[in-house]
Design a protein around this motif. Sequence first.
Motif, PDB file in Angstrom:
ATOM      1  N   ARG A  38     -21.176  -8.478  27.276  1.00 45.87           N
ATOM      2  CA  ARG A  38     -21.730  -7.713  26.153  1.00 45.87           C
ATOM      3  C   ARG A  38     -22.754  -8.552  25.396  1.00 45.87           C
ATOM      4  N   LYS A  39     -22.439  -9.822  25.201  1.00 43.99           N
ATOM      5  CA  LYS A  39     -23.352 -10.702  24.482  1.00 43.99           C
ATOM      6  C   LYS A  39     -24.618 -10.955  25.290  1.00 43.99           C
ATOM      7  N   ALA A  40     -24.467 -11.231  26.583  1.00 43.87           N
ATOM      8  CA  ALA A  40     -25.623 -11.543  27.422  1.00 43.87           C
ATOM      9  C   ALA A  40     -26.549 -10.344  27.568  1.00 43.87           C
ATOM     10  N   LEU A  41     -25.975  -9.144  27.604  1.00 47.49           N
ATOM     11  CA  LEU A  41     -26.761  -7.926  27.803  1.00 47.49           C
ATOM     12  C   LEU A  41     -27.158  -7.254  26.482  1.00 47.49           C
ATOM     13  N   ARG A  42     -26.739  -7.846  25.380  1.00 50.39           N
ATOM     14  CA  ARG A  42     -27.085  -7.345  24.044  1.00 50.39           C
ATOM     15  C   ARG A  42     -26.650  -5.893  23.855  1.00 50.39           C
ATOM     16  N   LEU A  43     -25.409  -5.632  24.203  1.00 58.33           N
ATOM     17  CA  LEU A  43     -24.874  -4.277  24.105  1.00 58.33           C
ATOM     18  C   LEU A  43     -24.184  -4.093  22.762  1.00 58.33           C
ATOM     19  N   GLY A  44     -24.652  -3.133  22.003  1.00 60.81           N
ATOM     20  CA  GLY A  44     -24.071  -2.833  20.710  1.00 60.81           C
ATOM     21  C   GLY A  44     -22.949  -1.818  20.823  1.00 60.81           C
ATOM     22  N   PRO A  45     -22.298  -1.509  19.696  1.00 61.61           N
ATOM     23  CA  PRO A  45     -21.174  -0.558  19.715  1.00 61.61           C
ATOM     24  C   PRO A  45     -21.580   0.858  20.080  1.00 61.61           C
ATOM     25  N   GLU A  46     -22.883   1.162  20.006  1.00 62.52           N
ATOM     26  CA  GLU A  46     -23.343   2.509  20.342  1.00 62.52           C
ATOM     27  C   GLU A  46     -23.389   2.755  21.850  1.00 62.52           C
ATOM     28  N   VAL A  47     -23.256   1.712  22.667  1.00 64.45           N
ATOM     29  CA  VAL A  47     -23.304   1.836  24.122  1.00 64.45           C
ATOM     30  C   VAL A  47     -21.890   2.100  24.654  1.00 64.45           C
ATOM     31  N   THR A  48     -21.748   3.116  25.471  1.00 63.45           N
ATOM     32  CA  THR A  48     -20.466   3.409  26.114  1.00 63.45           C
ATOM     33  C   THR A  48     -20.269   2.449  27.278  1.00 63.45           C
ATOM     34  N   VAL A  49     -19.230   1.620  27.196  1.00 63.70           N
ATOM     35  CA  VAL A  49     -18.988   0.590  28.199  1.00 63.70           C
ATOM     36  C   VAL A  49     -17.822   1.000  29.097  1.00 63.70           C
ATOM     37  N   ASN A  50     -18.048   0.964  30.378  1.00 61.06           N
ATOM     38  CA  ASN A  50     -17.044   1.260  31.411  1.00 61.06           C
ATOM     39  C   ASN A  50     -16.295   2.571  31.161  1.00 61.06           C
ATOM     40  N   PRO A  51     -17.035   3.688  31.085  1.00 65.46           N
ATOM     41  CA  PRO A  51     -16.349   4.979  30.930  1.00 65.46           C
ATOM     42  C   PRO A  51     -15.484   5.350  32.127  1.00 65.46           C
ATOM     43  N   SER A  52     -15.694   4.694  33.252  1.00 63.63           N
ATOM     44  CA  SER A  52     -14.868   4.927  34.439  1.00 63.63           C
ATOM     45  C   SER A  52     -13.544   4.184  34.376  1.00 63.63           C
ATOM     46  N   GLY A  53     -13.419   3.268  33.418  1.00 61.52           N
ATOM     47  CA  GLY A  53     -12.273   2.371  33.364  1.00 61.52           C
ATOM     48  C   GLY A  53     -12.611   0.973  33.833  1.00 61.52           C
ATOM     49  N   GLY A  54     -13.668   0.863  34.629  1.00 62.79           N
ATOM     50  CA  GLY A  54     -14.134  -0.449  35.067  1.00 62.79           C
ATOM     51  C   GLY A  54     -13.145  -1.170  35.973  1.00 62.79           C
ATOM     52  N   PRO A  55     -13.382  -2.460  36.211  1.00 55.51           N
ATOM     53  CA  PRO A  55     -12.519  -3.229  37.118  1.00 55.51           C
ATOM     54  C   PRO A  55     -11.090  -3.413  36.614  1.00 55.51           C
ATOM     55  N   LEU A  56     -10.851  -3.222  35.319  1.00 53.18           N
ATOM     56  CA  LEU A  56      -9.484  -3.321  34.819  1.00 53.18           C
ATOM     57  C   LEU A  56      -8.645  -2.114  35.236  1.00 53.18           C
ATOM     58  N   ALA A  57      -9.315  -1.063  35.710  1.00 53.21           N
ATOM     59  CA  ALA A  57      -8.612   0.119  36.211  1.00 53.21           C
ATOM     60  C   ALA A  57      -8.570   0.157  37.735  1.00 53.21           C
ATOM     61  N   ALA A  58      -9.564  -0.441  38.385  1.00 50.21           N
ATOM     62  CA  ALA A  58      -9.611  -0.520  39.854  1.00 50.21           C
ATOM     63  C   ALA A  58     -10.597  -1.612  40.227  1.00 50.21           C
ATOM     64  N   ASN A  59     -10.147  -2.542  41.060  1.00 53.46           N
ATOM     65  CA  ASN A  59     -10.996  -3.687  41.378  1.00 53.46           C
ATOM     66  C   ASN A  59     -10.941  -4.027  42.862  1.00 53.46           C
ATOM     67  N   PRO A  60     -11.418  -3.126  43.724  1.00 53.52           N
ATOM     68  CA  PRO A  60     -11.454  -3.468  45.147  1.00 53.52           C
ATOM     69  C   PRO A  60     -12.481  -4.573  45.390  1.00 53.52           C
ATOM     70  N   VAL A  61     -12.009  -5.727  45.776  1.00 55.40           N
ATOM     71  CA  VAL A  61     -12.899  -6.875  45.951  1.00 55.40           C
ATOM     72  C   VAL A  61     -13.953  -6.545  47.001  1.00 55.40           C
ATOM     73  N   MET A  62     -15.184  -6.856  46.707  1.00 55.20           N
ATOM     74  CA  MET A  62     -16.369  -6.610  47.520  1.00 55.20           C
ATOM     75  C   MET A  62     -16.937  -5.199  47.358  1.00 55.20           C
ATOM     76  N   ALA A  63     -16.245  -4.323  46.656  1.00 55.58           N
ATOM     77  CA  ALA A  63     -16.784  -2.982  46.404  1.00 55.58           C
ATOM     78  C   ALA A  63     -16.926  -2.687  44.918  1.00 55.58           C
ATOM     79  N   ALA A  64     -16.271  -3.452  44.053  1.00 57.93           N
ATOM     80  CA  ALA A  64     -16.233  -3.137  42.619  1.00 57.93           C
ATOM     81  C   ALA A  64     -17.620  -3.185  41.975  1.00 57.93           C
ATOM     82  N   GLY A  65     -18.490  -4.089  42.421  1.00 57.22           N
ATOM     83  CA  GLY A  65     -19.844  -4.152  41.866  1.00 57.22           C
ATOM     84  C   GLY A  65     -20.686  -2.968  42.287  1.00 57.22           C
ATOM     85  N   LEU A  66     -20.593  -2.572  43.553  1.00 58.32           N
ATOM     86  CA  LEU A  66     -21.321  -1.393  44.019  1.00 58.32           C
ATOM     87  C   LEU A  66     -20.839  -0.149  43.285  1.00 58.32           C
TER      88      LEU A  66
END
Length: 356
Positions: free
Chosen positions: A287-315
Amino acid sequence: MTGPGPGPARDVAVVAFAQSDHLRRTDELSEVEMVMPVLHQVLERTGLKAAGIDFTCSGSSDYLAGRAFSFTMTLDGVGAWPPIAESHVEMDGAWALYEAWVRIQTGEADTALVYAYGKSSPGSVRDVLTRQLDPYYVAPLWPDSVALAALQAQALIDAGDTDERALAAIGARSRAAATANPHAQLSGAVPQGGYQVAPLRTGDCPPVGDGAAAVVLAAGPAARRLCARPAWITGIDHRVDAQGLGLRDLTDSPSTRLAAQVAGLFTRPVDTAELHAPFSSQEVVLRKALRLGPEVTVNPSGGPLAANPVMAAGLIRIGEVAARIHRGASDRAVAHATSGPCLQQNLVAVLEGEPR
């Protein structure tokens, strides 16, 4: 990538995205059987056949599969006859997408199929990931990925950037968002649990599981023909920080910031960010590196904390923001992917939809 001066020579968009259900174990499935339904889904969404794709690129890890050149087996799921133009990266599928994007930029292809998969369930992914470390001084000590992330988390706490309560809130928010994601492995009220490695508790760490994802890229007129609202990749870049953990500030990610700058992220606001932050503490850094403020919706999918298949999570991060643009839920978004210990390598992609 885009940077100072002319942008990319060709307009390239994500026109389709598909992913598997992410599960703790898929003992009954081979990699081919796990990937094939995803490939069929993503092609059906464009109306294309495998033979109509100009270039195919995959991302996976032989270390997870436990055998050399394991990726060649999944080509059976693609259909490699008649012969196809194909490549593979021993990285997250986000980097396979980058290679396909470059291939389209050169004019050698107008369409590309990108897929990635990982089965972490057969072994100890924490041990497997130690093979990314410096082979002379660090890897022989066998510090696993959770222990290294805990060092990063403690550095953030010591710097006053976060605390354990704030980290727990990130995990709770992510898994609450995942209730709307039918593919998520974890969702809803997940207990924070005890310490895995202090200060990281179970709720601060990603689930171990299996999964696959695929996207289709297309250039210019082909993209508009295949998708009602293409997700145009207006900028993409990846950078790497020093491998030595003692050579960098773990509370910051200069490579993420530089990749974002080159990709044009900071020129205009974004409404959505999908961050490949496997640990809650890493979201703080990103968040700090990308300068994301509170108005930005972050990981609406749940992100890697909800599913983290290694080698596919970034795609998947790229696919998730593209899917939001396709259905009109986002207009300009950023997707991030990482590899290596403590956010060592980072890819940033900016995707935009045409005005509605």
